[in-house]
Design a protein around this motif. Structure first.
Motif, PDB file in Angstrom:
ATOM      1  N   ILE A 130       0.890  -1.204   0.014  1.00  0.00           N
ATOM      2  CA  ILE A 130       0.159  -0.082   0.101  1.00  0.00           C
ATOM      3  C   ILE A 130       0.690   1.279  -0.077  1.00  0.00           C
ATOM      4  O   ILE A 130       0.841   2.238  -0.710  1.00  0.00           O
ATOM      5  CB  ILE A 130      -1.050  -0.012   1.087  1.00  0.00           C
ATOM      6  N   ASP A 131       2.091   1.239   0.910  1.00  0.00           N
ATOM      7  CA  ASP A 131       2.890   2.388   1.047  1.00  0.00           C
ATOM      8  C   ASP A 131       3.470   2.388  -0.538  1.00  0.00           C
ATOM      9  O   ASP A 131       3.295   3.731  -1.075  1.00  0.00           O
ATOM     10  CB  ASP A 131       3.831   2.188   1.977  1.00  0.00           C
ATOM     11  N   GLN A 132       3.768   1.440  -1.152  1.00  0.00           N
ATOM     12  CA  GLN A 132       4.724   1.847  -2.598  1.00  0.00           C
ATOM     13  C   GLN A 132       3.765   2.234  -3.691  1.00  0.00           C
ATOM     14  O   GLN A 132       4.038   3.008  -4.374  1.00  0.00           O
ATOM     15  CB  GLN A 132       5.313   0.596  -2.752  1.00  0.00           C
ATOM     16  N   THR A 133       2.421   1.651  -3.607  1.00  0.00           N
ATOM     17  CA  THR A 133       1.640   1.661  -4.590  1.00  0.00           C
ATOM     18  C   THR A 133       1.048   3.206  -4.500  1.00  0.00           C
ATOM     19  O   THR A 133       0.789   4.122  -5.288  1.00  0.00           O
ATOM     20  CB  THR A 133       0.465   0.944  -4.979  1.00  0.00           C
ATOM     21  N   THR A 134       1.132   3.770  -3.025  1.00  0.00           N
ATOM     22  CA  THR A 134       0.445   5.013  -2.789  1.00  0.00           C
ATOM     23  C   THR A 134       1.621   6.147  -3.393  1.00  0.00           C
ATOM     24  O   THR A 134       1.133   6.960  -4.090  1.00  0.00           O
ATOM     25  CB  THR A 134       0.167   5.226  -1.422  1.00  0.00           C
ATOM     26  N   LYS A 135       2.686   5.856  -2.952  1.00  0.00           N
ATOM     27  CA  LYS A 135       3.912   6.609  -3.456  1.00  0.00           C
ATOM     28  C   LYS A 135       3.871   6.740  -4.940  1.00  0.00           C
ATOM     29  O   LYS A 135       4.118   7.747  -5.605  1.00  0.00           O
ATOM     30  CB  LYS A 135       5.291   6.143  -3.048  1.00  0.00           C
ATOM     31  N   LEU A 136       3.940   5.556  -5.522  1.00  0.00           N
ATOM     32  CA  LEU A 136       3.714   5.542  -7.044  1.00  0.00           C
ATOM     33  C   LEU A 136       2.490   6.275  -7.701  1.00  0.00           C
ATOM     34  O   LEU A 136       2.853   7.079  -8.735  1.00  0.00           O
ATOM     35  CB  LEU A 136       3.693   4.150  -7.694  1.00  0.00           C
ATOM     36  N   TYR A 137       1.484   6.285  -7.057  1.00  0.00           N
ATOM     37  CA  TYR A 137       0.161   7.077  -7.407  1.00  0.00           C
ATOM     38  C   TYR A 137       0.342   8.454  -7.386  1.00  0.00           C
ATOM     39  O   TYR A 137       0.275   9.227  -8.136  1.00  0.00           O
ATOM     40  CB  TYR A 137      -0.979   6.615  -6.725  1.00  0.00           C
ATOM     41  N   ASP A 138       1.157   8.902  -6.280  1.00  0.00           N
ATOM     42  CA  ASP A 138       1.231  10.512  -6.003  1.00  0.00           C
ATOM     43  C   ASP A 138       2.429  10.875  -7.091  1.00  0.00           C
ATOM     44  O   ASP A 138       2.311  11.840  -7.477  1.00  0.00           O
ATOM     45  CB  ASP A 138       1.798  10.576  -4.529  1.00  0.00           C
ATOM     46  N   PHE A 139       3.419  10.049  -7.327  1.00  0.00           N
ATOM     47  CA  PHE A 139       4.472  10.589  -8.422  1.00  0.00           C
ATOM     48  C   PHE A 139       3.950  10.548  -9.828  1.00  0.00           C
ATOM     49  O   PHE A 139       3.918  11.613 -10.308  1.00  0.00           O
ATOM     50  CB  PHE A 139       5.531   9.297  -8.246  1.00  0.00           C
ATOM     51  N   VAL A 140       3.004   9.399 -10.183  1.00  0.00           N
ATOM     52  CA  VAL A 140       2.505   9.654 -11.454  1.00  0.00           C
ATOM     53  C   VAL A 140       1.414  10.728 -11.552  1.00  0.00           C
ATOM     54  O   VAL A 140       1.396  11.275 -12.650  1.00  0.00           O
ATOM     55  CB  VAL A 140       2.050   8.270 -11.890  1.00  0.00           C
ATOM     56  N   LEU A 141       0.699  11.002 -10.485  1.00  0.00           N
ATOM     57  CA  LEU A 141      -0.404  12.202 -10.741  1.00  0.00           C
ATOM     58  C   LEU A 141       0.447  13.374 -10.655  1.00  0.00           C
ATOM     59  O   LEU A 141      -0.060  14.276 -11.428  1.00  0.00           O
ATOM     60  CB  LEU A 141      -0.975  11.974  -9.385  1.00  0.00           C
ATOM     61  N   LYS A 142       1.541  13.716 -10.000  1.00  0.00           N
ATOM     62  CA  LYS A 142       2.369  14.876 -10.092  1.00  0.00           C
ATOM     63  C   LYS A 142       2.940  14.974 -11.668  1.00  0.00           C
ATOM     64  O   LYS A 142       2.719  16.218 -12.184  1.00  0.00           O
ATOM     65  CB  LYS A 142       3.626  14.979  -9.033  1.00  0.00           C
ATOM     66  N   ALA A 143       3.396  14.002 -12.025  1.00  0.00           N
ATOM     67  CA  ALA A 143       3.892  13.984 -13.593  1.00  0.00           C
ATOM     68  C   ALA A 143       2.830  14.410 -14.473  1.00  0.00           C
ATOM     69  O   ALA A 143       2.923  15.268 -15.508  1.00  0.00           O
ATOM     70  CB  ALA A 143       4.751  12.649 -13.778  1.00  0.00           C
ATOM     71  N   ASP A 144       1.796  13.495 -14.212  1.00  0.00           N
ATOM     72  CA  ASP A 144       0.490  14.130 -15.159  1.00  0.00           C
ATOM     73  C   ASP A 144       0.037  15.562 -15.043  1.00  0.00           C
ATOM     74  O   ASP A 144      -0.173  16.053 -16.140  1.00  0.00           O
ATOM     75  CB  ASP A 144      -0.723  13.091 -15.002  1.00  0.00           C
TER      76      ASP A 144
END
Length: 167
Positions: A130-144
Motif C-alpha cells: 500500500i505504501d509503495q503503490t500510494t507513493k507511485l500513484y502520487d508520483f504519477v499524478l504529479k507527473a501528469d
C-alpha cells in the motif's frame, strides 16, 4: 544522399521509433510521410509510397486523425481524399502529450488508486504494498499534472509571451 533516399530513411526511422513510443510502425511511417510532405497526399499515394494495403492505410489514418495530428483535406474537382499532418511542432507535441496521458497515464492512475486503497490485514507485506503503490500513484499524478500544466502553458497569454521572449 539524394532527397528520395533521405526521405525514405527518415520515414523508415520514424516508423521504427514509433513502436518505442507506443504506436505501430505503419502509423508512425504514415505520420512521418505526411509531416515532411509539402502538399496533402491521397490515400492511394500513401499506399504506394509505403507499400501497404488500403485497409492498413485507412485504419492508421483514422487513428492519426483520432489523435488530432492528421487532417483530411478536400481538393476541388477531386474525388479522392487527401491527408496532411500537423506541421506546427509545438502543437504536435501538445496533442501527442495529451493523447498519451489519456490513453496511458490516466488508466495507470486509476489502477494505482484502486490497488493502493485495499483493505489491509496489517501484515508488513500488505502495508509495504500500500505504501509503495500510494507513493507511485502520487508520483504519477504529479507527473501528469506537470504535463497538463506544460500543455496548457502555451495556450495562455502569459505562456505565449514567455515563449515569444525565449525565441
Amino acid at each position: 544522399m539524394e532527397f528520395r533516399e533521405a526521405k525514405n530513411k527518415f520515414v523508415q526511422t520514424w516508423g521504427a521509433l514509433g513502436s518505442q513510443w507506443g504506436i505501430n510502425k505503419t502509423m508512425a511511417q504514415i505520420h512521418a510521410l505526411l509531416m515532411v510532405s509539402n502538399d496533402a497526399i491521397s490515400m492511394e499515394d500513401i499506399m504506394e509510397e509505403l507499400q501497404i494495403s488500403r485497409g492498413n492505410a485507412s485504419m492508421n489514418l483514422r487513428a492519426l486523425m483520432d489523435w488530432g495530428i492528421v487532417y483530411k483535406e478536400y481538393k476541388a474537382g477531386e474525388r479522392r481524399e487527401f491527408f496532411t499532418a500537423e506541421k506546427n511542432l509545438d502543437e504536435l507535441a501538445v496533442k501527442i502529450a495529451r493523447e498519451r496521458s489519456k490513453r496511458e497515464i490516466r488508466p495507470a492512475l486509476k489502477v494505482l488508486k484502486e490497488v493502493s486503497s485495499i483493505e489491509t490485514n496489517n501484515s508488513d507485506e500488505a502495508n509495504h504494498f500500500i505504501d509503495q503503490t500510494t507513493k507511485l500513484y502520487d508520483f504519477v499524478l504529479k507527473a501528469d499534472n506537470m504535463l497538463e500544466k506544460a500543455t496548457e502553458f502555451k495556450d495562455n497569454w502569459l505562456g505565449k509571451l514567455v515563449l515569444k521572449i525565449m525565441k
